[in-house]
Design a protein around this motif. Structure first.
Motif, PDB file in Angstrom:
ATOM      1  N   TRP A 323       0.824  -1.201   0.000  1.00 17.41           N
ATOM      2  CA  TRP A 323       0.000   0.000   0.000  1.00 17.41           C
ATOM      3  C   TRP A 323       0.863   1.257   0.000  1.00 17.41           C
ATOM      4  O   TRP A 323       2.057   1.205   0.270  1.00 17.41           O
ATOM      5  CB  TRP A 323      -0.955   0.026   1.192  1.00 17.41           C
ATOM      6  CG  TRP A 323      -0.308  -0.145   2.544  1.00 17.41           C
ATOM      7  CD1 TRP A 323      -0.099  -1.304   3.221  1.00 17.41           C
ATOM      8  CD2 TRP A 323       0.236   0.900   3.379  1.00 17.41           C
ATOM      9  NE1 TRP A 323       0.521  -1.080   4.421  1.00 17.41           N
ATOM     10  CE2 TRP A 323       0.743   0.275   4.554  1.00 17.41           C
ATOM     11  CE3 TRP A 323       0.343   2.277   3.273  1.00 17.41           C
ATOM     12  CZ2 TRP A 323       1.343   0.997   5.586  1.00 17.41           C
ATOM     13  CZ3 TRP A 323       0.940   2.995   4.308  1.00 17.41           C
ATOM     14  CH2 TRP A 323       1.423   2.363   5.442  1.00 17.41           C
ATOM     15  N   ARG A 324       0.221   2.374  -0.336  1.00 16.99           N
ATOM     16  CA  ARG A 324       0.855   3.689  -0.301  1.00 16.99           C
ATOM     17  C   ARG A 324      -0.115   4.678   0.352  1.00 16.99           C
ATOM     18  O   ARG A 324      -1.318   4.635   0.092  1.00 16.99           O
ATOM     19  CB  ARG A 324       1.199   4.198  -1.718  1.00 16.99           C
ATOM     20  CG  ARG A 324       2.087   3.254  -2.534  1.00 16.99           C
ATOM     21  CD  ARG A 324       3.493   3.213  -2.024  1.00 16.99           C
ATOM     22  NE  ARG A 324       4.340   2.359  -2.856  1.00 16.99           N
ATOM     23  CZ  ARG A 324       4.636   1.104  -2.584  1.00 16.99           C
ATOM     24  NH1 ARG A 324       4.103   0.510  -1.502  1.00 16.99           N
ATOM     25  NH2 ARG A 324       5.430   0.410  -3.374  1.00 16.99           N
ATOM     26  N   ARG A 325       0.425   5.552   1.189  1.00 12.78           N
ATOM     27  CA  ARG A 325      -0.375   6.623   1.789  1.00 12.78           C
ATOM     28  C   ARG A 325       0.031   7.930   1.120  1.00 12.78           C
ATOM     29  O   ARG A 325       1.196   8.332   1.172  1.00 12.78           O
ATOM     30  CB  ARG A 325      -0.167   6.671   3.298  1.00 12.78           C
ATOM     31  CG  ARG A 325      -0.989   7.760   3.991  1.00 12.78           C
ATOM     32  CD  ARG A 325      -1.025   7.572   5.500  1.00 12.78           C
ATOM     33  NE  ARG A 325      -1.951   6.489   5.891  1.00 12.78           N
ATOM     34  CZ  ARG A 325      -1.586   5.374   6.493  1.00 12.78           C
ATOM     35  NH1 ARG A 325      -0.315   5.166   6.808  1.00 12.78           N
ATOM     36  NH2 ARG A 325      -2.481   4.461   6.815  1.00 12.78           N
ATOM     37  N   LEU A 326      -0.930   8.579   0.465  1.00 17.38           N
ATOM     38  CA  LEU A 326      -0.651   9.767  -0.323  1.00 17.38           C
ATOM     39  C   LEU A 326      -1.398  10.976   0.224  1.00 17.38           C
ATOM     40  O   LEU A 326      -2.503  10.845   0.773  1.00 17.38           O
ATOM     41  CB  LEU A 326      -1.063   9.552  -1.785  1.00 17.38           C
ATOM     42  CG  LEU A 326      -0.452   8.338  -2.521  1.00 17.38           C
ATOM     43  CD1 LEU A 326      -1.040   8.245  -3.925  1.00 17.38           C
ATOM     44  CD2 LEU A 326       1.059   8.458  -2.574  1.00 17.38           C
ATOM     45  N   LEU A 327      -0.798  12.140   0.051  1.00 14.41           N
ATOM     46  CA  LEU A 327      -1.461  13.427   0.300  1.00 14.41           C
ATOM     47  C   LEU A 327      -1.696  14.082  -1.045  1.00 14.41           C
ATOM     48  O   LEU A 327      -0.747  14.312  -1.809  1.00 14.41           O
ATOM     49  CB  LEU A 327      -0.581  14.323   1.184  1.00 14.41           C
ATOM     50  CG  LEU A 327      -0.187  13.775   2.563  1.00 14.41           C
ATOM     51  CD1 LEU A 327       0.711  14.781   3.287  1.00 14.41           C
ATOM     52  CD2 LEU A 327      -1.424  13.465   3.400  1.00 14.41           C
ATOM     53  N   VAL A 328      -2.952  14.372  -1.345  1.00 15.03           N
ATOM     54  CA  VAL A 328      -3.301  14.966  -2.634  1.00 15.03           C
ATOM     55  C   VAL A 328      -4.324  16.069  -2.415  1.00 15.03           C
ATOM     56  O   VAL A 328      -5.120  16.008  -1.468  1.00 15.03           O
ATOM     57  CB  VAL A 328      -3.877  13.917  -3.607  1.00 15.03           C
ATOM     58  CG1 VAL A 328      -2.856  12.819  -3.894  1.00 15.03           C
ATOM     59  CG2 VAL A 328      -5.168  13.314  -3.074  1.00 15.03           C
ATOM     60  N   PRO A 329      -4.339  17.099  -3.261  1.00 18.95           N
ATOM     61  CA  PRO A 329      -5.401  18.109  -3.153  1.00 18.95           C
ATOM     62  C   PRO A 329      -6.762  17.470  -3.409  1.00 18.95           C
ATOM     63  O   PRO A 329      -6.895  16.585  -4.269  1.00 18.95           O
ATOM     64  CB  PRO A 329      -5.043  19.112  -4.252  1.00 18.95           C
ATOM     65  CG  PRO A 329      -3.610  18.848  -4.587  1.00 18.95           C
ATOM     66  CD  PRO A 329      -3.378  17.398  -4.343  1.00 18.95           C
ATOM     67  N   GLY A 330      -7.761  17.905  -2.679  1.00 25.22           N
ATOM     68  CA  GLY A 330      -9.091  17.344  -2.878  1.00 25.22           C
ATOM     69  C   GLY A 330      -9.621  17.582  -4.271  1.00 25.22           C
ATOM     70  O   GLY A 330     -10.415  16.787  -4.775  1.00 25.22           O
ATOM     71  N   ASP A 331      -9.188  18.666  -4.910  1.00 27.42           N
ATOM     72  CA  ASP A 331      -9.681  18.960  -6.253  1.00 27.42           C
ATOM     73  C   ASP A 331      -8.765  18.414  -7.340  1.00 27.42           C
ATOM     74  O   ASP A 331      -8.841  18.841  -8.497  1.00 27.42           O
ATOM     75  CB  ASP A 331      -9.892  20.458  -6.434  1.00 27.42           C
ATOM     76  CG  ASP A 331      -8.635  21.273  -6.190  1.00 27.42           C
ATOM     77  OD1 ASP A 331      -7.586  20.679  -5.837  1.00 27.42           O
ATOM     78  OD2 ASP A 331      -8.689  22.516  -6.333  1.00 27.42           O
TER      79      ASP A 331
END
Length: 486
Positions: A323-331
């Motif tokens: 697995w990978r945990r990512l931070l991405v903009p909601g848009d």
């Protein structure tokens, strides 16, 4: 088995579309049908009373679903279920939410037959209406296989024009002309009954003394297979006038024989593996589902900046987990998210992909596959809340399926460049290794220097030694370098 069968029906009581309940009932009847008269009698005389004896709303739900399957095809099973359901209702057990809708009359029409000028195939289409809802049945008929039904599709009526256009498009690509003929209800019923009869005999011939090879209770995507859809189709035919052979049409003559215990054992196994009758109609393939929910509007500037989504992307079927945990903009658009997932897992990106969401399927736009473009759609549109989930599949051949879970949302941090990876586990499989099962086989081959494929697999991976293959490692810095490079 009985406990699972009844208890799992509780979720079926609150479905919005009664068609899903009919599919669950059709599944039950299809199981009984597959064993002939002996099994039909066992289901009607033993299993249905055993369900009734539970005396719960879940039991009444299942009985009502079974009893909704009308006509001679359902034999004594539906009649027994109707009587048992009436007794529970009379005893004060609450009926499922969709019971009133099912009590309304079913109307039908128009009916159409598409056929090619080389007489190799035809498609029979009938539209049916009940309680303000409309759906279509599409029966594919193979003229080179005794005119047997090859497949049945259940579609929302709004999806029918797209499906018909796809048939014409495919035919043109093959250099075949498609002709269209409107049918009366009696002619439509005749054509369909002929196709179903021929298929039933072929299925029995394919699996003598065992489960018929074409029984197809559940298809590859855990939706209803051919058998329950055939039961539903026969039930629909019951509302039409008696069949009448069209002028010039040739009848197909086939005749059909399995023990009750064989069928009951198969039913027990299917309940255990499929999630029970509540799942029979709730996870239909895209072309058979009702129209997905309307996509929410995009974020407006007046709404302020989008929050940052922390998402966990897990490769389905991987043991140990990957697995990978990512931070991405909601848009972030789904296409941009696709690129981020490619980077996070190291996929090279040469294959097609699709996002499965509650609002439809998004990837490279493809009318035939039912995929809409993922370019204009944002993550927060299809997963607006924490704990929302969606599915991402990369490589529609190897089928690398990923579960995406929204873990939390936070305000954006100006010091962080998004997308970013903040955690993960294990290396991702190499592209084109045959899906999750192929990857597990690859690990076994590389762990055994004496395996006959050991050297070939090392060469394919571009490695000199198996020690260079490290599936248990995860390199956070390397993942973020790939993310920044995208």
């Amino acid at each position: 088995m009985l406990t699972d069968l009844v208890d799992d029906a509780s979720a079926l009581a609150e479905v919005e579309d009664p068609l899903e309940a009919e599919l669950a009932g059709a599944f039950f009847v299809a199981m009984a049908q597959s064993g002939g008269d002996e099994t039909m009698a066992a289901f009607a005389g033993a299993l249905v009373p055993a369900i009734e004896s539970r005396g719960t709303r879940a039991a009444l739900t299942l009985l009502t679903a079974i009893g909704a399957v009308a006509g001679d095809a359902a034999g004594p099973v539906a009649g027994s279920a109707q009587q048992a359901g009436a007794r529970l209702t009379g005893g004060g057990v609450a009926a499922p939410s969709w019971a009133d809708d099912l009590a309304q009359p079913l109307t039908a029409g128009p009916f159409t037959r598409l056929y090619d000028d080389q007489d190799t195939m035809s498609v029979l289409i009938g539209v049916f209406q009940r309680a303000g809802r409309e759906h279509a049945l599409m029966i594919m008929v193979d003229h080179q296989d005794c005119g047997a039904a090859e497949e049945i599709y259940l579609l929302g009526a709004e999806d029918l024009p797209t499906a018909v256009a796809a048939i014409h498009q495919d035919a043109r690509a093959d250099g075949v002309s498609i002709r269209t003929k409107k049918l009366g209800a009696p002619e439509f019923r005749w054509y369909v009954e002929q196709a179903l009869e021929a298929r039933a005999v072929h299925d029995e011939e394919d699996g003598p003394g065992d489960v018929p090879a074409g029984l197809d209770l559940i298809d590859g995507e855990d939706g209803p297979g051919y058998a329950p859809l055939a039961v539903l189709t026969r039930s629909r035919l019951e509302v039409l006038p008696p069949a009448r052979r069209p002028r010039g049409a040739t009848a197909s003559r086939h005749a059909s024989g399995r023990t009750a215990m064989d069928v009951l054992q198969q039913l027990a196994a299917l309940i255990g593996s499929s999630g029970g009758p509540a799942s029979f109609g709730l996870d239909l393939p895209a072309q058979r589902r009702a129209q997905p929910a309307k996509l929410p509007p995009k974020r407006k500037k007046s709404n302020g900046p989008a929050p940052v989504y922390q998402i966990k992307v897990s490769l389905r079927g991987a043991k140990p987990p990957i697995w990978r945990r990512l931070l991405v903009p909601g848009d972030i658009t789904l296409n941009r998210l696709h690129q981020a997932i490619l980077a996070a897992f190291g996929w090279h990106g040469d294959h097609r992909h699709v996002f499965d969401t509650g609002y439809g399927q998004f990837g490279r736009a493809d009318r035939d596959l039912g995929h809409r473009s993922d370019g204009p759609v944002t993550l927060e549109q299809v997963a607006p809340a924490v704990k929302d989930k969606l599915r991402y599949t990369y490589d529609l051949g190897d089928d690398w399926e990923h579960d995406i879970l929204v873990e939390k949302t936070t305000p954006a941090d100006p010091a962080i460049e998004y997308p970013a990876c903040v955690g993960g586990r294990r290396a991702a499989p190499p592209d084109d290794c045959g899906g999750i099962w192929g990857y597990q086989y690859l690990i076994e081959v590389l762990a055994d220097p004496n395996h006959p494929e050991h050297q070939d697999r090392l060469k394919w991976l571009g490695l000199d030694d198996a020690s260079q293959f490290t599936p248990d490692t995860f390199d956070l810095d390397q993942v973020n370098q790939r993310l920044r490079a995208r």
